[in-house]
Design a protein around this motif. Structure first.
Motif, PDB file in Angstrom:
ATOM      1  N   ASN A  94       0.819  -1.206   0.000  1.00 13.61           N
ATOM      2  CA  ASN A  94       0.000   0.000   0.000  1.00 13.61           C
ATOM      3  C   ASN A  94       0.858   1.264   0.000  1.00 13.61           C
ATOM      4  OD1 ASN A  94       1.042  -0.132   2.524  1.00 13.61           O
ATOM      5  ND2 ASN A  94      -0.878   0.196   3.610  1.00 13.61           N
ATOM      6  N   THR A  95       2.107   1.152  -0.498  1.00 14.34           N
ATOM      7  CA  THR A  95       2.960   2.334  -0.559  1.00 14.34           C
ATOM      8  C   THR A  95       2.664   3.184  -1.779  1.00 14.34           C
ATOM      9  OG1 THR A  95       4.701   1.214  -1.811  1.00 14.34           O
ATOM     10  CG2 THR A  95       4.815   1.081   0.591  1.00 14.34           C
ATOM     11  N   GLY A  96       1.936   2.610  -2.736  1.00 13.20           N
ATOM     12  CA  GLY A  96       1.635   3.353  -3.947  1.00 13.20           C
ATOM     13  C   GLY A  96       2.577   3.093  -5.099  1.00 13.20           C
ATOM     14  N   LYS A  97       3.688   2.421  -4.836  1.00 10.41           N
ATOM     15  CA  LYS A  97       4.641   2.123  -5.905  1.00 10.41           C
ATOM     16  C   LYS A  97       3.976   1.201  -6.911  1.00 10.41           C
ATOM     17  CE  LYS A  97       9.018  -0.305  -6.695  1.00 10.41           C
ATOM     18  NZ  LYS A  97      10.193  -0.930  -6.026  1.00 10.41           N
TER      19      LYS A  97
END
Lengths: 110, 114
Positions: A94-97
């Motif tokens: 869920n870091t967006g990477k």
């Protein structure tokens, strides 16, 4: 590691349907779909989170099969404006990477 | 000015020169991402900021690449001693939430190293 998209290219007549597939060899947290026209920024279409959900946006919808680590984008009754390159982007946390596929070029002809 | 803006839109640099690419994210967006896109390829992740903190820089190809976002808004990607293989479009994206949300891309900076 990069998602595999298929087909690489597709040509449609206006009003026809298309399906673009995207698969990963690793567990996924989310799938993002974008459309990019030549020389322009990628435009966000939709995001699907793990849970096997399906989403729709006008005549464009998508599904995400978490178990198979696959996502499909469905384009129904295609319009000329749908032409462009479609990218799936996979998120593994869920870091967006996001890790993007190589793209599927869609051309809609009158 | 509701979208992500980037400047310059085009940059030509001689090999060995330093360049700085700027990104203005959507106001209030917490997350900011940099991607590199080669011709005919999908964007490749470079680095990620949550506010001013650089939480992931695993995609930066070498120590010649450096990114910062000192006040949690505007970000700069700096490339030192540019090489021909650095030629690409550099895309910036921002997201309202901290990780996981939809990302909105800027128009990109096309860097050509001669």
């Amino acid at each position: 590691q990069q998602p595999v998209q298929s087909p690489q290219a597709v040509i449609l007549r206006e009003g026809e349907d298309a399906v673009i597939n995207c698969s990963s060899s690793k567990a996924l947290y989310s799938v993002h779909w974008y459309r990019q026209k030549h020389g322009e920024a990628p435009v966000f279409l939709m995001i699907l989170l793990k849970g096997g959900e399906q989403k729709g946006h006008e005549k464009i919808s998508a599904s995400f099969n978490e178990k198979k680590q696959q996502s499909s984008l469905y384009l129904t009754a295609s319009q000329l404006s749908y032409s462009g390159t479609y990218f799936c982007g996979f998120g593994r946390s869920n870091t967006g990477k996001l890790i993007f596929g190589q793209g599927t070029t869609l051309q809609v002809k009158p | 000015g509701a979208g992500v803006s980037q400047s310059p839109r085009y940059k030509v640099a001689k090999r060995g020169q330093d360049v700085a690419l700027r990104c203005d994210p959507i106001s209030g967006h917490v997350s900011l991402f940099w991607y590199q896109q080669a011709l005919g390829q999908g964007p490749e992740f470079l680095t990620y900021f949550q506010n001013e903190a650089q939480l992931d820089k695993s995609g930066l190809p070498s120590d010649r690449f450096f990114a910062e976002r000192p006040e949690g808004s505007v970000s700069t990607l700096k490339i030192q001693r540019t090489q021909q293989e650095d030629s690409a479009v550099y895309l910036c994206a921002s997201s309202l939430v901290a990780g996981g949300g939809e990302q909105y891309f800027g128009p990109g900076t096309r860097l050509t190293v001669t």
